[in-house]
Design a protein around this motif. Structure first.
Motif, short mmCIF file in Angstrom:
data_model
loop_
_atom_site.label_atom_id
_atom_site.label_comp_id
_atom_site.label_asym_id
_atom_site.label_seq_id
_atom_site.Cartn_x
_atom_site.Cartn_y
_atom_site.Cartn_z
N TYR A 1 0.85 -1.19 0.00
CA TYR A 1 0.00 0.00 0.00
C TYR A 1 0.88 1.24 0.00
N PRO B 1 -0.61 -4.97 3.01
CA PRO B 1 -1.89 -4.92 3.72
C PRO B 1 -2.09 -6.04 4.75
N ALA B 2 -1.69 -7.25 4.41
CA ALA B 2 -1.94 -8.38 5.30
C ALA B 2 -1.05 -8.36 6.54
N SER C 1 -8.62 -0.15 6.26
CA SER C 1 -8.73 -1.59 6.53
C SER C 1 -7.84 -2.35 5.55
N LYS C 2 -7.51 -3.58 5.91
CA LYS C 2 -6.68 -4.40 5.02
C LYS C 2 -7.34 -4.57 3.67
N GLU C 3 -8.67 -4.72 3.67
CA GLU C 3 -9.40 -4.87 2.40
C GLU C 3 -9.30 -3.60 1.56
N GLU C 4 -9.41 -2.44 2.20
CA GLU C 4 -9.32 -1.18 1.47
C GLU C 4 -7.92 -0.96 0.92
N LEU D 1 -5.71 -3.30 0.12
CA LEU D 1 -5.49 -4.24 -0.98
C LEU D 1 -6.22 -3.79 -2.23
N ALA D 2 -7.41 -3.28 -2.07
CA ALA D 2 -8.17 -2.76 -3.22
C ALA D 2 -7.43 -1.59 -3.86
N ASP D 3 -6.83 -0.74 -3.03
CA ASP D 3 -6.06 0.39 -3.55
C ASP D 3 -4.86 -0.11 -4.34
N LYS E 1 -4.52 -3.01 -5.90
CA LYS E 1 -4.98 -3.61 -7.16
C LYS E 1 -5.35 -2.53 -8.17
#
Length: 460
Positions: free
Chosen positions: A310, A316-317, A356-359, A361-363, A365
């Motif tokens: 990120y 992220p993880a 968040s980790k999901e946010e 990771l989405a960034d 990608k």
């Protein structure tokens, strides 16, 4: 984003790997945030790649995994390709100092940069945090949420310690990347990487093929003019913006990349031109290399993309326990280290909240998708280039720091344009005196407390 004003600060025990410029600045930022810091440095002094060594590795090409390792990639005559006004951290400007062994030039030698780093470390008491002669051989996450760091001491013993977080600051200039050349195994000439170039004398009278024409390639080419018999530059880019006609000597030729080489010493370029060469010098950059780091496949290096990360810092993880400082290139390094490590320190203390980790990771990608749409190859993922000011501004905003000053942005652009127009003389001939004046006007803000800094010259 910044955490609420009533956040509860957390002090963590943090391992910083590397006591080069990135590690030193990171240690300071972490300490200011109240963290307990241990810096691991395999050499016996601070400075990382800025510690010059005349020695070269046993494999000059730098591909043998069992070669003797030399930490530095400096050549003897190296001067900075950025003005000192841009290079220093904000509250510790890189201004000229008095002393017979100091270099007051605006684009100083590598020795002056090392002295600046030593001054910085002494000013902020960083050396007491460093474990010298200590090489990290393993760093991995324990089940209890701690990072276990194993390190080899000077006497050869291996010990270990536990930390709440790990910041990787090992630099990007130790593992050479080399060009893939059809037929190279049978080619009889000499090969080396710019990592092992020190001075032009060994190339006197030789026909040299130089691959790459970025920072090291342009500098080395200038040194070889008048020494080498012929210089043939193989350059992937079709652009001609860096071809300063005043610096093109009769013994310098530009070509597209090498198509093949042959047992008779011939080097064939993609334009059909053939030369008989003595040396191929790879000015082709470096690979990201973290042989000590174990993340169970969560963080990988794929075609020189370290990811997923990120904003080039946090996986992220594994955030915030693992972070990286200094991966981006085509940047202004020391201020980059300062902003990235300020962000890391604030996140670890809970002053700054990560998405968040999901946010995150989405960034990441979305970022990769944008690079693909722009046609930017994977190995240039961390090439900031024109995005540098926006990245600095983003970091400053998320850290709650003042925005990156306009004079810095303008000076960065002006330096690049001057280099394009005056490759031989841009370090000693410039026309941005108004920007210099603005820089020193800002620097004076940090010189009001004489007890904190003893800068001897704060005038243009």
């Amino acid at each position: 984003m910044l955490s609420p004003l009533n956040f509860l600060p957390t002090s963590r025990r943090v391992a910083v790997i590397g006591a080069g410029a990135g590690g030193l600045v990171t240690a300071r930022e972490l300490g200011r945030e109240g963290h307990q810091v241990v810096v691991f440095e395999r050499n016996t002094r601070i400075g990382g790649t800025w510690v010059y060594s005349s020695e070269i590795e046993s494999d000059p090409l730098g591909v043998d995994p069992n070669r003797t390792r030399i930490h530095s990639s400096l050549y003897k005559s190296l001067r900075t390709n950025l003005p000192r006004e841009l290079m220093g951290v904000r509250d510790y400007p890189f201004v000229p100092r008095e002393g017979e062994d100091r270099d007051p030039r605006r684009f100083p030698s590598h020795r002056e940069v090392l002295k600046y780093l030593e001054d910085f470390a002494n000013e902020f008491g960083i050396c007491k945090l460093v474990r010298f002669g200590t090489e990290v051989v393993f760093a991995g996450l324990e089940e209890v949420g701690k990072w276990r760091v194993e390190f080899r001491c000077e006497n050869g013993d291996v010990d270990e310690d536990l930390f709440d977080a790990l910041v990787v600051c090992v630099g990007n200039y130790s593992q050479p990347r080399v060009a893939e050349i059809p037929g190279i195994d049978g080619w009889p000439g000499e090969q080396l990487h710019s990592h092992n170039y020190r001075d032009p004398e060994p190339f006197r009278g030789k026909v040299v093929v130089l691959i790459g024409y970025s920072s090291s390639g342009t500098d080395i080419c200038q040194e070889l003019i008048g020494v080498a018999k012929e210089i043939h530059i193989a350059w992937r880019s079709a652009k001609t913006e860096l071809l300063d006609t005043e610096s093109i000597n009769s013994n310098v030729s530009f070509h597209p990349m090498i198509e093949s080489v042959h047992k008779d010493g011939a080097v064939v370029f993609q334009d059909g031109c053939t030369v008989s060469a003595d040396v191929i010098l790879h000015c082709t950059g470096y690979k990201y290399h973290f042989p000590f780091l174990e993340t169970n496949g969560i963080v990988t290096v794929d075609n020189n993309r370290v990811g997923p990360l990120y904003k080039h810092v946090f996986p992220p993880a594994l955030a915030p326990g693992l972070s990286f400082v200094g991966l981006p290139f085509k940047v202004v390094p020391f201020p980059l280290f300062e902003l990235q490590s300020n962000w890391i320190a604030g996140v670890l203390s809970n002053r700054i909240a990560l998405p968040s980790k999901e946010e995150m990771l989405a960034d990441v990608k979305a970022f990769y998708k944008d690079l693909e749409a722009l046609g930017k190859p994977k190995h240039r993922t961390h090439d900031l280039g024109d995005c540098l000011p926006a990245y600095f501004d983003w970091l400053a905003a998320v850290c709650g720091c003042p925005a990156y000053e306009e004079w810095r942005k303008e000076m960065y652009i002006a330096t690049h344009m001057n280099k394009v127009a005056n490759l031989k003389s841009y370090r000693d001939d410039w026309h941005d005196n108004e920007l210099i004046r603005q820089a020193y006007e800002e620097f004076r803000k940090y010189a009001t407390n004489e007890g904190s800094q003893n800068h001897s010259k704060l005038s243009v």
